[in-house]
Design an enzyme around this catalytic site. Sequence first.
Site, PDB file in Angstrom:
ATOM      1  N   GLU A 156       0.836  -1.214   0.000  1.00  0.00           N
ATOM      2  CA  GLU A 156       0.000   0.000   0.000  1.00  0.00           C
ATOM      3  C   GLU A 156       0.869   1.261   0.000  1.00  0.00           C
ATOM      4  O   GLU A 156       0.463   2.288   0.539  1.00  0.00           O
ATOM      5  CB  GLU A 156      -0.971   0.028   1.194  1.00  0.00           C
ATOM      6  CG  GLU A 156      -1.966  -1.103   1.247  1.00  0.00           C
ATOM      7  CD  GLU A 156      -2.899  -1.161   0.045  1.00  0.00           C
ATOM      8  OE1 GLU A 156      -3.087  -0.122  -0.607  1.00  0.00           O
ATOM      9  OE2 GLU A 156      -3.389  -2.258  -0.256  1.00  0.00           O
ATOM     10  N   GLY A 157       2.025   1.188  -0.627  1.00  0.00           N
ATOM     11  CA  GLY A 157       2.920   2.343  -0.688  1.00  0.00           C
ATOM     12  C   GLY A 157       3.943   2.285   0.425  1.00  0.00           C
ATOM     13  O   GLY A 157       3.596   2.352   1.596  1.00  0.00           O
TER      14      GLY A 157
END
Lengths: 596, 596
Positions: A440-441
Amino acid sequence: MLSYSAPLQDMQFVLNDFLDSEQHYSSLSGCELVTTELLDAILDNAARFAENVVAPTFQSGDEHGCTFDQGVVTTPPGFADAFHQWGQGGWQALTVPAAEGGQGLPGSVGMYVTELIGSANWAWSMYGGLSGAPVSCLINGGTAELKQRFLPKLLTGEWAGTMCLTEAHCGSDVGLLRTRASANADGTWTITGTKIFISGGEQDITDNIVHAILARVEGAPAGTAGISLFLVPKIWVNEDGSLGESNRVSCGSIEHKMGLKGSATCVMNYDGARGFMLGQENAGLKVMFKLMNTARIGTALQGLTMSERSYQGARTYAKDRLQMRALTGAKNPDGPADPIIVHPDVRRMLMTQRALSEGARAFLYWLAQLSDLVTQGDKQQAEEASALLELLTPIAKGFCTETAQEVSYLGMQVFGGHGYISEHGMEQVARDNRIATVYEGTTGIQSLDLIGRKVMGSGGQLLRNFTKIIHRFCQEQQHNHDMAVFIPRLQELNGQWGQLTQELGEGAVENPDVIGTASLDYMMYSGYVAFAYIWARIALVSQNKLAAGAGGADFYRAKCTTARFYFERLLPRTRALAESMLADPESIMALSEDAF
Amino acid sequence: MLSYSAPLQDMQFVLNDFLDSEQHYSSLSGCELVTTELLDAILDNAARFAENVVAPTFQSGDEHGCTFDQGVVTTPPGFADAFHQWGQGGWQALTVPAAEGGQGLPGSVGMYVTELIGSANWAWSMYGGLSGAPVSCLINGGTAELKQRFLPKLLTGEWAGTMCLTEAHCGSDVGLLRTRASANADGTWTITGTKIFISGGEQDITDNIVHAILARVEGAPAGTAGISLFLVPKIWVNEDGSLGESNRVSCGSIEHKMGLKGSATCVMNYDGARGFMLGQENAGLKVMFKLMNTARIGTALQGLTMSERSYQGARTYAKDRLQMRALTGAKNPDGPADPIIVHPDVRRMLMTQRALSEGARAFLYWLAQLSDLVTQGDKQQAEEASALLELLTPIAKGFCTETAQEVSYLGMQVFGGHGYISEHGMEQVARDNRIATVYEGTTGIQSLDLIGRKVMGSGGQLLRNFTKIIHRFCQEQQHNHDMAVFIPRLQELNGQWGQLTQELGEGAVENPDVIGTASLDYMMYSGYVAFAYIWARIALVSQNKLAAGAGGADFYRAKCTTARFYFERLLPRTRALAESMLADPESIMALSEDAF
């Protein structure tokens, strides 16, 4: 064996004393029925489910892991059964709007439930978590007919789903993706390409798997401007919802990973698979980003779950393990030695775990309320909450997952050599936890999003929205003698946050690398200040409860002590970050590639 | 597949430019023959052995791990063969005195070789490393007859050995141990008890295993005053050195661990096993502690090895992986994206890895020289070096293993999601590394040893020995304009180190918990200052080389830049530590046990 006990007392403190949930829900449109009693009942049920059904799969799931044989993925024993109970219990549909066939509870309630089942076994919880991806994509980008065809069985957990974004050559840089789609005469699409790191891409839990896939329509613009979103079922779904023939979807292999071994991470091949487009052509990212923002807070929650689990293990061990005497005199004179919790450095580790995990709970639960306001508050509430979340989401994801690494590290450290041994479960917590700062980054991506896109990109406005709230709080409390340990320091840091931002902004005019080289320090600094605000508010609430003679005085006193610990022992880290982020970029940028 | 390339250039920089090894060895009694040429030849051979023989066992060793079946331990494929080559090559005897049958090279050379083979595969290197334990115990506490009986085959690697200290209920608190010994009429002893966490306690590599065991003679005083040291072979060794019957020694099980899976960690049962006493009755710890001090530096070296390995993986990946464009404009315009090494935050991570691992190499190699002086220097040299090592050993063990966790963490982070996947090896480095802050005394124990026993216990004298050296260096360089980035800051921190010590000492008079609550921060602070001294000296050496027009200017310039990075981006952490360590102990000590 690492046990799990749902931290309902602390959750209820946050929900009732700290966040005044009853008032929150009663002010939301369509949530008037979420009373304290209903919320308590939901959390009690979720706690029992987490402790009794999910937690027993934690260590065995890691030991067995997922196995792959000729395209077939076998999940660990007990995973399928727990998932069926989860679906049948209505949990998968908890926060889906009633109009879409769900139970219509606000999103925040789903996050609180996620803490419970995620702490019990994050790897298991990912199957349901990722199932939320096609659900969200359908709701935000699907026609009524498609929703009718797919949502009901996704919501009962009869089917599960995935989110397919990453390819071998493109992770953070989604614009590089190559999976392609071409239109069929009947309105469906043909998808061809290979995706990697697909959680739950294949499994033996559900009858069908619904993939939400980012792909590029032939002839679409390069980069992110040419990405569309598709829904591709493993087994074709007829218009009446019945299952048809197998689609051209196959799992090529699963990854051998450091942790989360019960979660199947798949290489997925779409070899002319048939599917549907969701949303507009070339606008797939818009639909997906609605999901991604929630997913980032969901991953921040993973940090909280791992922290809670690690702390629970460490505190139990620290009270049981007898080793050496307290320097201030024997505390267990009849035993061969004192429990190690008497030793100051062991307490330092436990207090660090507490301050970071309880702080994360209060912070993230507040963000969950803000998320409710975005979707169900009035216009002004929605705008204000949305602006705050733009700033706070990368902080939550970056800071709560980074500090969770420290917490699970310390949990092992409290166990000494036994922490390294699998049977105690502490090393599994650290391994399962390790991916949270990546997916998610990465932390680096969150940090750039915060300082670049959010703070500098808004000319500082998104930051000022928050620092004004802190400033107002400090003004209100400046004459409260009991808050003197907290307020001047918070006020000082709040002011420094703005000054640092200005200084970096000015520096970036001359040298754009000022932003990139400062970004990580800036994000961590922001996290420490945000947590300082949270802990100061927790202290105030607790002091007020104590002054009012509320029951559970020991609990509130412990909160005040932990707040003080946070301010005195952890917050000094801002000194280092403030100095480091202002350093000249040169020492980071000067070396040629060859010098590495 | 994670490859390993021996960092000979940096090792030679440290040995030749930074430490002037030739001068060092020529001044040691009995080491005059260790010329630069000889040292280079030894390191070249060790590098080839590490790269070609040991490194190939790294990932396969983790994958296969050790297995246990009815008392028999099977090590991973290739381990035995590599160990036999190691023994036959004379490496196991490298630093054993010639009078004892060894090659008589100074201990420092052994440490440099340990870096190479440890980086290649620390799990494998532990079999030889632990074999050093009975060798050292025999040399320090064995009769001539016992040495003759055991040393030759230990030195050729035909036999291996262990150090048996920990029991299930006693790790850090060795005084609690229960394994007992009773005298036999023939002068031998009978040992009964169970030891845990015994590395190499059982294996299929060597014909015999020689255990060095701490036990309590029946009737001995309680606590550490009643501990004796014994030598117990797995298979009895007759007076002529031939093997006799099996001894009552058995392996009960092996541990399932987070990492170092190729190293068998055994539960060992001594069920009336026959053995020999080493050293005097009740004085076993004295013999063993000679070993333990070296072992602590050896474990600090593990931090260096894991850091080096992680950095090598990360820098290669950062140059290969294409993802997004540099903010300052495309650096690889013909490719689909730029290599991630262009991104400031990726560089920040790589520079942090460099600064901490190259700093650790220079620091630990210096400590290795000091160790030589203790055993082979003249009286004054030996006394001074010994005093310095008393202070610096807990810093080396604590700081170099803690910072190595950060380095291996960052290595995974550079790889993004791929870092979590086993095939790249980066997560294995982090797992193998994780135990380093625990065994040979946890970081907490090192911190207490430093501030309590060493600094406060000497009335500050042991600290002043070192701060005077730093002070003198700063005085010498204060007018050197090129050193202006370093000297004032180093001088300031050096002074602050003394002030903090004094303040804590005064606080401890009122409240002994001041020491325990400050200990970790104090140790880390000490490490950052020690590394600042090292990096300032490295910068000076490199500047002088550049000024003299020496070849390899890029290398020396990179050193200067890395030194600056260390001062500007990492050293600010001392601000946080200095503030945190002086906080009131109350917020750590106040909570009752029940509140946890």
